[in-house]
Design an enzyme around this catalytic site. Structure first.
Site, PDB file in Angstrom:
ATOM      1  N   ASP A  72     -87.483  90.872  12.214  1.00 18.80           N
ATOM      2  CA  ASP A  72     -88.431  91.813  11.618  1.00 18.80           C
ATOM      3  C   ASP A  72     -87.713  93.160  11.594  1.00 18.80           C
ATOM      4  O   ASP A  72     -87.671  93.858  12.606  1.00 18.80           O
ATOM      5  CB  ASP A  72     -89.708  91.876  12.452  1.00 18.80           C
ATOM      6  CG  ASP A  72     -90.729  92.835  11.856  1.00 18.80           C
ATOM      7  OD1 ASP A  72     -90.803  92.944  10.624  1.00 18.80           O
ATOM      8  OD2 ASP A  72     -91.451  93.484  12.641  1.00 18.80           O
ATOM      9  N   ASP A 100     -93.621  93.897  16.627  1.00 19.12           N
ATOM     10  CA  ASP A 100     -92.362  93.541  15.955  1.00 19.12           C
ATOM     11  C   ASP A 100     -91.781  92.245  16.526  1.00 19.12           C
ATOM     12  O   ASP A 100     -91.169  91.463  15.799  1.00 19.12           O
ATOM     13  CB  ASP A 100     -91.331  94.668  16.115  1.00 19.12           C
ATOM     14  CG  ASP A 100     -91.911  96.007  15.734  1.00 19.12           C
ATOM     15  OD1 ASP A 100     -91.833  96.368  14.559  1.00 19.12           O
ATOM     16  OD2 ASP A 100     -92.443  96.682  16.630  1.00 19.12           O
ATOM     17  N   GLU A 115     -87.644  89.482   7.192  1.00 20.33           N
ATOM     18  CA  GLU A 115     -88.793  89.926   6.408  1.00 20.33           C
ATOM     19  C   GLU A 115     -88.307  90.657   5.165  1.00 20.33           C
ATOM     20  O   GLU A 115     -87.454  91.536   5.231  1.00 20.33           O
ATOM     21  CB  GLU A 115     -89.697  90.854   7.225  1.00 20.33           C
ATOM     22  CG  GLU A 115     -90.945  91.264   6.451  1.00 20.33           C
ATOM     23  CD  GLU A 115     -91.907  92.067   7.282  1.00 20.33           C
ATOM     24  OE1 GLU A 115     -92.704  91.457   8.014  1.00 20.33           O
ATOM     25  OE2 GLU A 115     -91.837  93.308   7.207  1.00 20.33           O
TER      26      GLU A 115
END
Length: 174
Positions: A7, A141, A68
């Site tokens: 992430d 996260d 991501e």
């Protein structure tokens, strides 16, 4: 299949490693966050993120990396930092010849919760449940990185097998 989920973020870059395959229970191997301070130059922050990602790739030897996909937000500085960290993650994986998958936040939310509009709490709760964890991974996260890895195992792994079969079929026809 072992997947490193990332992430990306300039201040907090979530990292999560998950083992498993479609139709079988998944296992969390590790989760953490690479942190950098806004007080140091961006270039140095990116070097710190690169070193952290490289260390995880060395330690966990994933079969694939799921990152991501960066999407537009109203705060341009946030998008820039996220895109820079995302680029570092992709370069680290590409240098090793690892497959890289980009998943949008809504794809990840839909994969783990059933709804592309799930909030962070719902995603975290489902990650905890899917991986049979005793506690919610924090910060968000970290949970998001695990959700990316889960998504890739459930969706990306199947797509990779389809792509490989199509490529093999194409080679046989030549």
């Amino acid at each position: 299949m072992r997947v490193l989920g990332i992430d990306p973020g300039l201040t907090r870059c979530g990292m999560g490693v998950v083992d498993g395959s479609v139709g079988r229970p998944l296992t969390m191997i590790d989760v953490n966050v690479i942190r950098t301070s806004a007080d140091i130059p961006v270039a140095q922050r990116l070097v710190t993120i690169e070193a952290g990602i490289e260390a995880w790739l060395d330690e966990y030897a994933p079969d694939a990396v799921a990152v991501e996909r960066v999407f537009a937000r109203s705060d341009v500085s946030t998008v820039m930092g996220t895109a820079q960290a995302s680029g570092i993650a992709m370069v680290c994986a590409a240098r090793r010849g690892l497959p890289i998958a980009l998943h949008t936040p809504s794809e990840v939310k839909a994969a783990v919760s059933g709804s592309g509009r799930a909030d962070k709490a719902q995603v975290g709760a489902m990650v905890t449940r899917i991986l049979r964890l005793d506690a919610l991974p924090k910060p968000a996260d970290a949970a998001d990185a695990l959700a990316l890895a889960i998504t890739h195992i459930w969706r990306g792994g199947a797509q990779a097998r389809i792509d490989a079969a199509l490529a093999a079929a194409g080679r046989q026809q030549r």
